[in-house]
Scaffold this motif. Sequence first.
Motif, short mmCIF file in Angstrom:
data_model
loop_
_atom_site.label_atom_id
_atom_site.label_comp_id
_atom_site.label_asym_id
_atom_site.label_seq_id
_atom_site.Cartn_x
_atom_site.Cartn_y
_atom_site.Cartn_z
N SER A 175 45.45 18.76 50.70
CA SER A 175 46.42 18.93 49.89
C SER A 175 47.64 17.96 49.85
O SER A 175 48.00 17.44 51.14
N GLU A 176 48.33 17.89 48.93
CA GLU A 176 49.51 16.97 48.61
C GLU A 176 50.54 16.99 49.53
O GLU A 176 51.18 16.09 49.99
N ASN A 177 50.71 18.39 50.04
CA ASN A 177 51.91 18.59 50.87
C ASN A 177 51.41 18.06 52.36
O ASN A 177 52.39 17.92 53.38
N GLN A 178 50.27 17.97 52.70
CA GLN A 178 49.90 17.66 54.10
C GLN A 178 50.16 16.29 54.46
O GLN A 178 50.30 15.15 53.81
N ARG A 179 50.94 16.01 55.59
CA ARG A 179 51.47 14.65 56.21
C ARG A 179 50.78 13.98 57.12
O ARG A 179 50.60 14.83 58.26
N LEU A 180 50.36 12.87 57.25
CA LEU A 180 49.96 12.03 58.19
C LEU A 180 51.08 11.41 59.11
O LEU A 180 51.70 10.56 58.37
N THR A 181 51.43 11.74 60.24
CA THR A 181 52.74 11.19 60.95
C THR A 181 51.92 10.23 62.20
O THR A 181 51.46 10.90 63.09
N PRO A 182 52.16 8.97 62.42
CA PRO A 182 51.82 8.28 63.63
C PRO A 182 53.06 8.58 64.61
O PRO A 182 54.09 8.56 63.95
N ARG A 183 52.62 8.62 65.70
CA ARG A 183 53.60 9.02 66.95
C ARG A 183 53.64 7.98 67.94
O ARG A 183 54.60 8.27 68.91
N THR A 184 52.78 7.34 68.11
CA THR A 184 53.00 6.14 69.11
C THR A 184 52.69 4.85 68.91
O THR A 184 52.20 4.65 67.59
N ALA A 185 52.85 3.58 69.56
CA ALA A 185 52.55 2.47 69.03
C ALA A 185 51.30 2.38 68.56
O ALA A 185 50.91 1.57 67.66
N LEU A 186 50.12 2.89 69.37
CA LEU A 186 48.72 2.96 68.84
C LEU A 186 48.45 3.49 67.78
O LEU A 186 47.80 3.15 66.68
N GLY A 187 49.28 4.78 67.48
CA GLY A 187 49.03 5.38 66.25
C GLY A 187 49.60 4.65 65.05
O GLY A 187 48.93 4.72 64.16
N ARG A 188 50.82 3.93 65.29
CA ARG A 188 51.35 3.32 64.09
C ARG A 188 50.57 2.16 63.81
O ARG A 188 50.39 1.77 62.63
N GLU A 189 49.87 1.47 64.83
CA GLU A 189 49.12 0.37 64.52
C GLU A 189 47.83 0.69 63.76
O GLU A 189 47.35 0.20 62.72
N ARG A 190 47.24 1.92 64.11
CA ARG A 190 45.90 2.15 63.53
C ARG A 190 45.85 3.04 62.15
O ARG A 190 45.23 2.75 61.22
N TYR A 191 47.19 3.63 61.89
CA TYR A 191 47.21 4.57 60.99
C TYR A 191 48.16 4.09 59.66
O TYR A 191 48.08 4.56 58.50
N ALA A 192 48.87 3.02 60.20
CA ALA A 192 49.93 2.61 59.23
C ALA A 192 49.15 2.33 57.82
O ALA A 192 49.95 2.71 56.54
N PRO A 193 48.25 1.68 57.73
CA PRO A 193 47.40 1.30 56.34
C PRO A 193 47.03 2.35 55.81
O PRO A 193 46.66 2.48 54.39
N TYR A 194 47.29 3.57 56.26
CA TYR A 194 46.45 4.89 55.60
C TYR A 194 47.36 5.94 55.02
O TYR A 194 46.99 6.90 54.50
N LEU A 195 48.78 5.44 55.42
CA LEU A 195 49.91 6.64 55.11
C LEU A 195 49.40 7.21 53.63
O LEU A 195 49.72 8.27 53.24
#
Length: 220
Positions: free
Chosen positions: A150-170
């Motif tokens: 649902s539109e309200n759900q948020r994807l939040t990277p929390r570490t350097a690895l998380g930001r590297e891997r998930y930034a393209p998908y936010l």
Amino acid sequence: MSQVVRPVTSLGPGRRLGVWFQGCPLACPGCMSRHTWDPSGGAELTVERFTALWREALADGTGGSDGIVGLTVSGGEPLEQPQALAELLAAADEERHRAGRAADLLVYTGWEPAEIEADPAATAALAGADAVITGRYRAGQPTALIWRGSENQRLTPRTALGRERYAPYLDHRPERPELQVRVTAGELRVIGVPRPGDLGRIERDLAGRGVTFRETSWRP
């Protein structure tokens, strides 16, 4: 624990090990996983057994397109068992470092960010996650955002690895969601985040092939 599946390709980037916690008091209307609500259901998964499964998963391939590149924890509601979640993520972190693998740790929770911040146990439990998807499932707010219901759900990277891997998908909105269908011991399980109408279409398609369901997890 509700189930452990490998590989999971529809709840996070790449091929992953998936662990579903059992028990969820949130009971979001329209949830496709009502079978995970009952806290007395499922089976015990010890940290030792999880570690063995995770070690085996990390040895699956080289970490490239054919290897396991992450862990996805869902439910049920993992934050209903914060100590167990913390221990599982700590074991996963230790084992990935031992294996020398940049395998990310993703956690799904229906808790809202403010609820997590207000709860020390929940905050501590998620300290080991590289990325978190938060928020209740709201059937009236459908979304095309990848890996979210649902539109309200948020994807939040929390570490350097998380930001590297998930930034393209936010803000990524694929043309259609990827769903996995697994059939074991007379049960059919859909893994992923379907869009409105997808489960009904799967059910109708299977009925046209002579496959019918005694019951489904997405209906009361």
